[in-house]
Design a protein around this motif. Structure first.
Motif, PDB file in Angstrom:
ATOM      1  N   VAL A  48      13.359   0.304   3.330  1.00 22.93           N
ATOM      2  CA  VAL A  48      11.971   0.321   2.857  1.00 22.93           C
ATOM      3  C   VAL A  48      11.973   0.799   1.416  1.00 22.93           C
ATOM      4  O   VAL A  48      12.334   1.946   1.130  1.00 22.93           O
ATOM      5  CB  VAL A  48      11.089   1.236   3.736  1.00 22.93           C
ATOM      6  CG1 VAL A  48       9.657   1.234   3.211  1.00 22.93           C
ATOM      7  CG2 VAL A  48      11.132   0.783   5.192  1.00 22.93           C
ATOM      8  N   ARG A  49      11.600  -0.113   0.539  1.00 20.82           N
ATOM      9  CA  ARG A  49      11.582   0.229  -0.886  1.00 20.82           C
ATOM     10  C   ARG A  49      10.450   1.214  -1.149  1.00 20.82           C
ATOM     11  O   ARG A  49       9.315   0.992  -0.715  1.00 20.82           O
ATOM     12  CB  ARG A  49      11.380  -1.039  -1.721  1.00 20.82           C
ATOM     13  CG  ARG A  49      11.613  -0.840  -3.192  1.00 20.82           C
ATOM     14  CD  ARG A  49      11.494  -2.161  -3.923  1.00 20.82           C
ATOM     15  NE  ARG A  49      11.636  -1.984  -5.352  1.00 20.82           N
ATOM     16  CZ  ARG A  49      11.039  -2.725  -6.263  1.00 20.82           C
ATOM     17  NH1 ARG A  49      10.232  -3.697  -5.870  1.00 20.82           N
ATOM     18  NH2 ARG A  49      11.225  -2.517  -7.552  1.00 20.82           N
ATOM     19  N   ARG A  50      10.744   2.273  -1.879  1.00 23.22           N
ATOM     20  CA  ARG A  50       9.750   3.310  -2.140  1.00 23.22           C
ATOM     21  C   ARG A  50       9.558   3.443  -3.650  1.00 23.22           C
ATOM     22  O   ARG A  50      10.511   3.718  -4.382  1.00 23.22           O
ATOM     23  CB  ARG A  50      10.194   4.643  -1.517  1.00 23.22           C
ATOM     24  CG  ARG A  50      10.306   4.561   0.004  1.00 23.22           C
ATOM     25  CD  ARG A  50      10.937   5.794   0.602  1.00 23.22           C
ATOM     26  NE  ARG A  50      10.100   6.970   0.461  1.00 23.22           N
ATOM     27  CZ  ARG A  50       9.060   7.254   1.233  1.00 23.22           C
ATOM     28  NH1 ARG A  50       8.711   6.416   2.202  1.00 23.22           N
ATOM     29  NH2 ARG A  50       8.365   8.343   1.054  1.00 23.22           N
ATOM     30  N   VAL A  51       8.311   3.226  -4.077  1.00 19.81           N
ATOM     31  CA  VAL A  51       7.973   3.264  -5.501  1.00 19.81           C
ATOM     32  C   VAL A  51       6.724   4.108  -5.686  1.00 19.81           C
ATOM     33  O   VAL A  51       5.712   3.897  -5.014  1.00 19.81           O
ATOM     34  CB  VAL A  51       7.732   1.845  -6.060  1.00 19.81           C
ATOM     35  CG1 VAL A  51       7.368   1.902  -7.536  1.00 19.81           C
ATOM     36  CG2 VAL A  51       8.957   0.964  -5.835  1.00 19.81           C
ATOM     37  N   ALA A  52       6.783   5.071  -6.597  1.00 16.20           N
ATOM     38  CA  ALA A  52       5.633   5.933  -6.879  1.00 16.20           C
ATOM     39  C   ALA A  52       4.488   5.119  -7.475  1.00 16.20           C
ATOM     40  O   ALA A  52       4.710   4.056  -8.074  1.00 16.20           O
ATOM     41  CB  ALA A  52       6.051   7.046  -7.832  1.00 16.20           C
ATOM     42  N   PRO A  53       3.237   5.581  -7.330  1.00 13.75           N
ATOM     43  CA  PRO A  53       2.086   4.839  -7.877  1.00 13.75           C
ATOM     44  C   PRO A  53       2.200   4.613  -9.378  1.00 13.75           C
ATOM     45  O   PRO A  53       2.712   5.471 -10.113  1.00 13.75           O
ATOM     46  CB  PRO A  53       0.898   5.753  -7.544  1.00 13.75           C
ATOM     47  CG  PRO A  53       1.350   6.571  -6.386  1.00 13.75           C
ATOM     48  CD  PRO A  53       2.812   6.801  -6.612  1.00 13.75           C
ATOM     49  N   LYS A  54       1.704   3.447  -9.812  1.00  9.41           N
ATOM     50  CA  LYS A  54       1.697   3.100 -11.232  1.00  9.41           C
ATOM     51  C   LYS A  54       0.464   2.253 -11.517  1.00  9.41           C
ATOM     52  O   LYS A  54       0.169   1.315 -10.780  1.00  9.41           O
ATOM     53  CB  LYS A  54       2.961   2.317 -11.586  1.00  9.41           C
ATOM     54  CG  LYS A  54       3.036   1.869 -13.039  1.00  9.41           C
ATOM     55  CD  LYS A  54       4.335   1.126 -13.327  1.00  9.41           C
ATOM     56  CE  LYS A  54       4.361  -0.223 -12.650  1.00  9.41           C
ATOM     57  NZ  LYS A  54       5.550  -1.030 -13.038  1.00  9.41           N
ATOM     58  N   PHE A  55      -0.247   2.598 -12.604  1.00 10.24           N
ATOM     59  CA  PHE A  55      -1.416   1.808 -12.993  1.00 10.24           C
ATOM     60  C   PHE A  55      -0.972   0.478 -13.594  1.00 10.24           C
ATOM     61  O   PHE A  55       0.059   0.393 -14.270  1.00 10.24           O
ATOM     62  CB  PHE A  55      -2.277   2.562 -14.001  1.00 10.24           C
ATOM     63  CG  PHE A  55      -2.999   3.749 -13.436  1.00 10.24           C
ATOM     64  CD1 PHE A  55      -3.929   3.590 -12.414  1.00 10.24           C
ATOM     65  CD2 PHE A  55      -2.758   5.028 -13.913  1.00 10.24           C
ATOM     66  CE1 PHE A  55      -4.594   4.674 -11.884  1.00 10.24           C
ATOM     67  CE2 PHE A  55      -3.420   6.123 -13.387  1.00 10.24           C
ATOM     68  CZ  PHE A  55      -4.342   5.947 -12.368  1.00 10.24           C
TER      69      PHE A  55
END
Length: 207
Positions: free
Chosen positions: A115-122
């Protein structure tokens, strides 16, 4: 003198195993351990020879696979294809070959789903200052991405303008009716991997 010899049990893919009749299913390719990214496609190999041609079935953790799931299908040469892999697909898979001579089981192969995990980004254009004429309506748009996808909410000061239980995922459009005074508004995108904020100053222009 009679000597008893213990016969090793070999996988049925070995042609020299004692007692295997001609035409018994034998594996040419077997499933192997795989790691696949969530929502990607993966295939497990299963090629078998035998006479008559063996029927191929698949087991997941020793249970027959439910091909009612549209993500799963058996393709050419008996391969198993999994579309849009998800964590529920993590299991040990076996290919089973059967004909009139008997049944052969492949090695068990584990599938791991990453499961790819990426922090929030605008994303998109985010203005920091917006000037508006008094009594005009104004729309403030805010979009964010991540994995998992973040919830997006607007607030004015410490007061949230979006109910926590109804916070949309990925984007949020805030409509300000009849703007009469200058204020700062903050867009907040949050997930289990963190929170990010962007502040917009709405300035009411004097006539």
């Amino acid at each position: 003198m009679c000597v008893s010899v213990q016969q090793d049990i070999y996988p049925t893919s070995y042609s020299f195993a004692v007692g295997i009749p001609d035409g018994f299913p034998q594996f040419l390719a077997q499933p192997k351990l795989k790691s696949v990214e969530k929502d990607k496609v993966t295939r497990l190999a299963c090629e078998v020879k035998g006479n008559p041609k063996p029927k191929i079935t698949w087991l997941k953790d020793k249970m027959p696979i439910d091909f009612m799931d549209p993500r799963l299908r058996q393709v050419e040469n008996g391969y198993l294809e999994i579309k849009k892999a998800n964590p529920s697909d993590e299991a040990t898979y076996e290919c089973v070959a059967n004909n009139i001579h008997g049944t052969a089981y492949s090695y068990g192969a584990m599938i791991y789903v990453k499961v790819r995990r990426v922090a929030p980004k605008f994303i998109g254009e985010l203005e920091s200052v917006i000037e508006v004429t008094a009594q005009r309506e104004l729309n403030l748009s805010c979009k964010a991405v991540g994995s998992p996808m973040p919830y997006v909410r607007w607030r004015q000061g410490s007061t949230y303008l979006t109910d926590e239980d109804d916070a949309p995922i990925g984007s949020n459009l805030l409509t300000l009716m009849s703007v009469v005074e200058s204020k700062n508004y903050t867009c907040e995108a949050s997930s289990e991997l963190g929170n990010i904020e962007h502040q917009v100053a709405v300035i009411v222009k004097s006539e």
